[in-house]
Design an enzyme around this catalytic site. Structure first.
Site, PDB file in Angstrom:
ATOM      1  N   ARG A 160       0.824  -1.220   0.000  1.00 12.96           N
ATOM      2  CA  ARG A 160       0.000   0.000   0.000  1.00 12.96           C
ATOM      3  C   ARG A 160       0.857   1.268   0.000  1.00 12.96           C
ATOM      4  O   ARG A 160       0.430   2.307   0.516  1.00 12.96           O
ATOM      5  CB  ARG A 160      -0.964   0.026   1.192  1.00 12.96           C
ATOM      6  CG  ARG A 160      -2.049  -1.031   1.137  1.00 12.96           C
ATOM      7  CD  ARG A 160      -2.983  -0.914   2.322  1.00 12.96           C
ATOM      8  NE  ARG A 160      -3.984  -1.967   2.331  1.00 12.96           N
ATOM      9  CZ  ARG A 160      -4.671  -2.354   3.397  1.00 12.96           C
ATOM     10  NH1 ARG A 160      -4.444  -1.761   4.561  1.00 12.96           N
ATOM     11  NH2 ARG A 160      -5.572  -3.311   3.322  1.00 12.96           N
ATOM     12  N   ARG A 204      -3.415   6.128   0.895  1.00 10.83           N
ATOM     13  CA  ARG A 204      -4.048   7.127   1.746  1.00 10.83           C
ATOM     14  C   ARG A 204      -3.108   7.914   2.655  1.00 10.83           C
ATOM     15  O   ARG A 204      -3.453   9.010   3.099  1.00 10.83           O
ATOM     16  CB  ARG A 204      -5.117   6.444   2.614  1.00 10.83           C
ATOM     17  CG  ARG A 204      -6.234   5.811   1.833  1.00 10.83           C
ATOM     18  CD  ARG A 204      -7.119   4.959   2.721  1.00 10.83           C
ATOM     19  NE  ARG A 204      -6.412   3.778   3.211  1.00 10.83           N
ATOM     20  CZ  ARG A 204      -6.943   2.906   4.070  1.00 10.83           C
ATOM     21  NH1 ARG A 204      -8.144   3.105   4.550  1.00 10.83           N
ATOM     22  NH2 ARG A 204      -6.250   1.849   4.448  1.00 10.83           N
ATOM     23  N   ARG A 206      -7.872  12.215  -4.354  1.00 17.91           N
ATOM     24  CA  ARG A 206      -9.177  11.652  -3.977  1.00 17.91           C
ATOM     25  C   ARG A 206     -10.251  12.726  -3.807  1.00 17.91           C
ATOM     26  O   ARG A 206     -11.443  12.427  -3.873  1.00 17.91           O
ATOM     27  CB  ARG A 206      -9.053  10.836  -2.691  1.00 17.91           C
ATOM     28  CG  ARG A 206      -8.451   9.464  -2.904  1.00 17.91           C
ATOM     29  CD  ARG A 206      -9.458   8.486  -3.529  1.00 17.91           C
ATOM     30  NE  ARG A 206     -10.373   7.963  -2.522  1.00 17.91           N
ATOM     31  CZ  ARG A 206     -11.647   8.228  -2.455  1.00 17.91           C
ATOM     32  NH1 ARG A 206     -12.208   9.043  -3.331  1.00 17.91           N
ATOM     33  NH2 ARG A 206     -12.409   7.703  -1.522  1.00 17.91           N
ATOM     34  N   ASP A 212      -7.039  -2.511  -6.913  1.00 20.59           N
ATOM     35  CA  ASP A 212      -7.673  -3.061  -5.715  1.00 20.59           C
ATOM     36  C   ASP A 212      -7.985  -4.520  -5.956  1.00 20.59           C
ATOM     37  O   ASP A 212      -8.305  -4.911  -7.086  1.00 20.59           O
ATOM     38  CB  ASP A 212      -8.957  -2.290  -5.378  1.00 20.59           C
ATOM     39  CG  ASP A 212      -9.453  -2.607  -3.977  1.00 20.59           C
ATOM     40  OD1 ASP A 212     -10.271  -3.530  -3.836  1.00 20.59           O
ATOM     41  OD2 ASP A 212      -9.018  -1.953  -3.016  1.00 20.59           O
ATOM     42  N   TYR A 272     -15.174 -11.611   0.912  1.00 17.35           N
ATOM     43  CA  TYR A 272     -15.722 -10.278   0.653  1.00 17.35           C
ATOM     44  C   TYR A 272     -17.049 -10.364  -0.094  1.00 17.35           C
ATOM     45  O   TYR A 272     -18.000  -9.620   0.200  1.00 17.35           O
ATOM     46  CB  TYR A 272     -14.735  -9.461  -0.190  1.00 17.35           C
ATOM     47  CG  TYR A 272     -13.763  -8.636   0.606  1.00 17.35           C
ATOM     48  CD1 TYR A 272     -14.188  -7.550   1.369  1.00 17.35           C
ATOM     49  CD2 TYR A 272     -12.398  -8.927   0.583  1.00 17.35           C
ATOM     50  CE1 TYR A 272     -13.288  -6.779   2.089  1.00 17.35           C
ATOM     51  CE2 TYR A 272     -11.487  -8.165   1.304  1.00 17.35           C
ATOM     52  CZ  TYR A 272     -11.946  -7.093   2.055  1.00 17.35           C
ATOM     53  OH  TYR A 272     -11.055  -6.331   2.775  1.00 17.35           O
TER      54      TYR A 272
END
Length: 378
Positions: A33, A37, A46, A84, A162
């Site tokens: 990652r 973020r 974003r 993703d 998921y």
């Protein structure tokens, strides 16, 4: 296909050599990652664009993939394409939303086995996931050979969970109900997901990916018995089938990351992956003893240590790099993805310390080797 695309020559192949088990001058390093973020430049992106819009827009995915490479110039030894794991459920026909502050959400998840009829039976990844392939090719050119590019996929059990849970879960009770109550249907779903994973990974290499990682993020939610039934066979299939489809001439190093599945390290070391990525629950000594040099180990500092301040970060990196060794069969990384509120300065210190300690350990090992040679000659 990658063999027909003239990419810029690779300037830093350190991680590829480590993946192949070759001796290296220091341990290569990247972070799961690393594009995301915690970076202010990503958060700014974003504001203007939805998460999956970035994934589906090759120009934006390329821009975001390069953000940590540009910020930490010369400190990262690999890039990983911004995408993703849930693009596969999307390709199979399920809607997935990324809700700020909450994470992924499936408005209409699979509830009972008959719901599998809503999934596409024959997924054309070249159509459904073309945007990922385009982003990989674009990114390879934009990297200008600075570092290799990693492609990835979510593992079948994690994706199945998921698709049934409808998002994140602390217990995975719905997904586990399936495997215990509907084992036949569960294996059917896992097999269908595996088929898409294989096609997707092969397509990523043909588009330009130079390494691959399979994320079994919820592996540790299964006990040893159930992991061997519902995870391990599909992880093994992926490695075997991807290599078979690519052929030896175009095969790339593959890594498997089964978070929490400490009990499976021995078996994960023999199912066809060159690299086994470790979470922070493994000690270097135990991981090396169990893996027996059969694979390159990757990891494994606790991501929360990046909140611990300079002294804690430096001490943890020292223990990690010295524990695993710096010049053979080791890639430095965190034990999971970098957390969204980590200061960028902490990431920089982590990377710089890996470099420093790696070079120190390599120099110490060389000195011992020279002293040993002199003793033998004398």
């Amino acid at each position: 296909m990658s063999e027909t695309i003239p990419f810029p020559p690779l300037k830093n192949d350190l991680i590829l050599r480590a993946a192949r088990g070759e001796k290296t001058e220091r341990a290569p390093v990247w972070v799961m990652r690393q594009a995301g973020r915690y970076l202010p430049e990503f958060r700014a992106e974003r504001v203007e664009n939805d998460f999956f819009k970035i994934c589906r827009t090759p120009e934006l995915a390329t821009k975001v993939t390069l953000q940590p490479i540009d910020r930490y110039e010369g400190l990262l030894d690999a890039s990983i394409i911004f995408s993703d794991i849930l693009v596969i459920p999307q390709a199979m026909g399920l809607q997935v939303e990324m809700i700020p502050g909450k994470g992924p959400h499936f408005p209409d998840p699979l509830v009972v086995p008959s719901d599998m009829s809503r999934l596409r039976k024959d997924v054309d990844v070249n159509k459904e996931l073309k945007y990922v392939f385009e982003a990989i090719t674009m990114t390879r050119h934009a990297l200008r050979g600075r570092v290799p590019l990693i492609g990835f996929v979510g593992a079948p059990w994690t994706l199945m969970a998921y698709m049934i849970e409808g998002g994140g879960s602390k217990t995975l009770s719905k997904a586990k109900e399936w495997i215990f109550k509907h084992p036949k249907a569960s294996h059917e779903l896992l097999a269908r997901i595996t088929d898409v994973c294989v096609d997707f990974l092969v397509g990523q290499v043909r588009a330009g990916a130079q390494m691959l990682q399979v994320f079994e993020s919820w592996g540790g939610e299964l006990g040893p018995h159930d992991f061997e039934l519902f995870s391990l066979p599909y992880l093994a299939q992926i490695a075997t089938r991807v290599k078979a489809e690519l052929g030896s001439e175009h095969a790339v190093p593959m890594s498997v990351f089964a978070k929490g599945s400490w009990y499976a390290l021995d078996k994960l070391s023999v199912i066809g992956y060159e690299i086994v990525s470790l979470d922070w629950t493994h000690s270097p000594e135990h991981a090396k003893a169990v893996s027996k040099g059969r694979v390159t180990l990757q990891g494994n500092m606790d991501p929360n240590l990046l909140y611990g301040g300079d002294e804690a970060i430096v001490a943890a990196v020292e223990r990690m790099v010295r524990g695993f060794g710096s010049t053979g069969r080791y890639i430095a990384n965190l034990g999971h993805g970098i957390l969204p509120t980590v200061p960028v300065e902490a990431m920089e210190l982590f990377l710089k310390t890996v470099h420093r300690v790696g070079l120190e350990v390599a120099a110490e090992a060389k000195a011992v080797e020279i002293a040993s040679d002199m003793h033998i000659v004398g």
